[in-house]
Design a protein around this motif. Sequence first.
Motif, PDB file in Angstrom:
ATOM      1  N   HIS A   1      -3.504  -1.428  -7.681  1.00  0.00           N
ATOM      2  CA  HIS A   1      -2.760  -1.759  -8.900  1.00  0.00           C
ATOM      3  C   HIS A   1      -1.449  -0.978  -8.864  1.00  0.00           C
ATOM      4  CE1 HIS A   1      -1.649  -2.257 -13.065  1.00  0.00           C
ATOM      5  NE2 HIS A   1      -2.694  -3.049 -13.278  1.00  0.00           N
ATOM      6  N   THR A   2      -0.345  -1.706  -8.709  1.00  0.00           N
ATOM      7  CA  THR A   2       0.941  -1.046  -8.447  1.00  0.00           C
ATOM      8  C   THR A   2       1.429  -0.227  -9.644  1.00  0.00           C
ATOM      9  OG1 THR A   2       2.086  -3.076  -9.095  1.00  0.00           O
ATOM     10  CG2 THR A   2       1.672  -2.765  -6.738  1.00  0.00           C
ATOM     11  N   GLN A   3       1.225  -0.730 -10.872  1.00  0.00           N
ATOM     12  CA  GLN A   3       1.735   0.005 -12.047  1.00  0.00           C
ATOM     13  C   GLN A   3       0.896   1.244 -12.341  1.00  0.00           C
ATOM     14  OE1 GLN A   3       1.232  -3.562 -14.124  1.00  0.00           O
ATOM     15  NE2 GLN A   3       3.430  -3.989 -14.409  1.00  0.00           N
ATOM     16  N   ARG A   4      -0.398   1.131 -12.154  1.00  0.00           N
ATOM     17  CA  ARG A   4      -1.280   2.282 -12.402  1.00  0.00           C
ATOM     18  C   ARG A   4      -1.318   3.245 -11.214  1.00  0.00           C
ATOM     19  NH1 ARG A   4      -6.392   1.198 -16.026  1.00  0.00           N
ATOM     20  NH2 ARG A   4      -5.843  -0.674 -17.198  1.00  0.00           N
ATOM     21  N   ASN A   5      -0.804   2.814 -10.064  1.00  0.00           N
ATOM     22  CA  ASN A   5      -0.922   3.584  -8.813  1.00  0.00           C
ATOM     23  C   ASN A   5      -2.386   3.961  -8.584  1.00  0.00           C
ATOM     24  OD1 ASN A   5      -0.121   4.868  -6.435  1.00  0.00           O
ATOM     25  ND2 ASN A   5       0.353   6.797  -7.461  1.00  0.00           N
TER      26      ASN A   5
ATOM     27  N   TYR B   1      -8.112 -10.314 -12.273  1.00  0.00           N
ATOM     28  CA  TYR B   1      -6.710 -10.482 -11.862  1.00  0.00           C
ATOM     29  C   TYR B   1      -6.534 -11.779 -11.081  1.00  0.00           C
ATOM     30  CZ  TYR B   1      -6.017  -5.630 -13.219  1.00  0.00           C
ATOM     31  OH  TYR B   1      -5.943  -4.469 -13.940  1.00  0.00           O
TER      32      TYR B   1
ATOM     33  N   GLU C   1      -2.427  -6.557  -3.758  1.00  0.00           N
ATOM     34  CA  GLU C   1      -1.840  -5.771  -4.843  1.00  0.00           C
ATOM     35  C   GLU C   1      -1.914  -6.570  -6.136  1.00  0.00           C
ATOM     36  OE1 GLU C   1       2.096  -4.774  -3.407  1.00  0.00           O
ATOM     37  OE2 GLU C   1       1.248  -3.630  -1.730  1.00  0.00           O
ATOM     38  N   CYS C   2      -2.113  -5.876  -7.233  1.00  0.00           N
ATOM     39  CA  CYS C   2      -2.109  -6.548  -8.532  1.00  0.00           C
ATOM     40  C   CYS C   2      -1.296  -5.713  -9.510  1.00  0.00           C
ATOM     41  CB  CYS C   2      -3.531  -6.764  -9.041  1.00  0.00           C
ATOM     42  SG  CYS C   2      -4.357  -5.256  -9.585  1.00  0.00           S
ATOM     43  N   ASP C   3      -0.969  -6.334 -10.633  1.00  0.00           N
ATOM     44  CA  ASP C   3      -0.348  -5.596 -11.733  1.00  0.00           C
ATOM     45  C   ASP C   3      -0.772  -6.264 -13.036  1.00  0.00           C
ATOM     46  OD1 ASP C   3       1.338  -7.807 -12.257  1.00  0.00           O
ATOM     47  OD2 ASP C   3       2.853  -7.039 -10.879  1.00  0.00           O
ATOM     48  N   ASP C   4      -0.317  -5.692 -14.165  1.00  0.00           N
ATOM     49  CA  ASP C   4      -0.811  -6.179 -15.463  1.00  0.00           C
ATOM     50  C   ASP C   4      -0.420  -7.628 -15.731  1.00  0.00           C
ATOM     51  OD1 ASP C   4      -2.062  -3.785 -16.008  1.00  0.00           O
ATOM     52  OD2 ASP C   4      -0.311  -2.917 -17.004  1.00  0.00           O
ATOM     53  N   SER C   5       0.660  -8.099 -15.101  1.00  0.00           N
ATOM     54  CA  SER C   5       1.078  -9.493 -15.344  1.00  0.00           C
ATOM     55  C   SER C   5       0.066 -10.486 -14.795  1.00  0.00           C
ATOM     56  CB  SER C   5       2.450  -9.750 -14.710  1.00  0.00           C
ATOM     57  OG  SER C   5       2.321  -9.864 -13.291  1.00  0.00           O
TER      58      SER C   5
END
Lengths: 189, 189
Positions: free
Chosen positions: A47-51, A101, A131-135
């Motif tokens: 998760h890229t935003q949460r690292n 996700y 990779e994932c993110d909140d979007s």
Amino acid sequence: MHKIDSTEKLKNPRFIKPIMINYSHFGVEKKWEAVLSHDSVAVLIYHTQRNAFVLVKQLRATVLNKNKDNGMMYELCAGIVDKEASNAQIAKEEILEECGYDVPVENLEKISSFYTSVGISGTHQTLYYAECDDSMKVSEGGGLHDEDIEVIYVPVEESREFMFDESYQKTTGVMMSFYWFFDTKQHLI
Amino acid sequence: MHKIDSTEKLKNPRFIKPIMINYSHFGVEKKWEAVLSHDSVAVLIYHTQRNAFVLVKQLRATVLNKNKDNGMMYELCAGIVDKEASNAQIAKEEILEECGYDVPVENLEKISSFYTSVGISGTHQTLYYAECDDSMKVSEGGGLHDEDIEVIYVPVEESREFMFDESYQKTTGVMMSFYWFFDTKQHLI
């Protein structure tokens, strides 16, 4: 919370498929008792935003049967290959079902493939990275039916401690793929 | 050289032990079909003079049954825990039997422990690291009885290419422990 009530000899298995393999080795006929298993896919999700790495935590009856007080496992998001779809597509669907996700299939990067339990089943697993993110978050995950899967975020800065803390029971694939990430994706963190 | 002659449903297994696990999960009674498995030990062996990892190569009927043209596996030296001895002692004996090196038990360094095949057997494996050199070589190795194990040396400088070359079929533990070595023992190479 969880406990083993009993175990009994399984006379008519529905899911486990014991087979005898008759094979030849340099002309000598041999036999080997085995259990058929589906191939599987697993995904290291970052998760890229949460690292943080995204793992799934679930009760495994097999592990509970060994460790009477702890059957909880920390595993990579994973699933069996039991339909006509590419391995990457099945991995994508498992990310959605288990972790919630919606990752585009073309974003999945293959790491490699391995065998486990070569004495019993020779289960083949293809390992991916995504990779994932909140979007991309579309649901809570948790798996289908009564899978009871909990989505766990392991911050990268805590991941080395997590790897060697045996109180977090984990599969070999978790440790291997964390190392792969440190080796290959260091620029992201 | 090797081929599958046939497979058949296994009616009266001698070695495979299918069981039904009856367990409770938050008060709800559940069942899970499984296969009993021994705990196991595995060892990443590093030959200091050759600057090479010592692996075992062997035919696995389970893998041959999936890949009709290739059942050869590259694995860590390993064995099952089927007697009253410490895990380290069993690992030491496997190094001797399979690879022919007499490594003092106190030289074995524990890496960590893991579970594999959590859906089928929940096999538990304790992983060790050991160094060897030519002074410890006492036999050709190859395993007991008709195990047909070949001892393989993978030079450290070729090990990264080996890790990602899927034509060398390997277990997850091989890749994981190579990474552990790069992370922990970099000063040796």
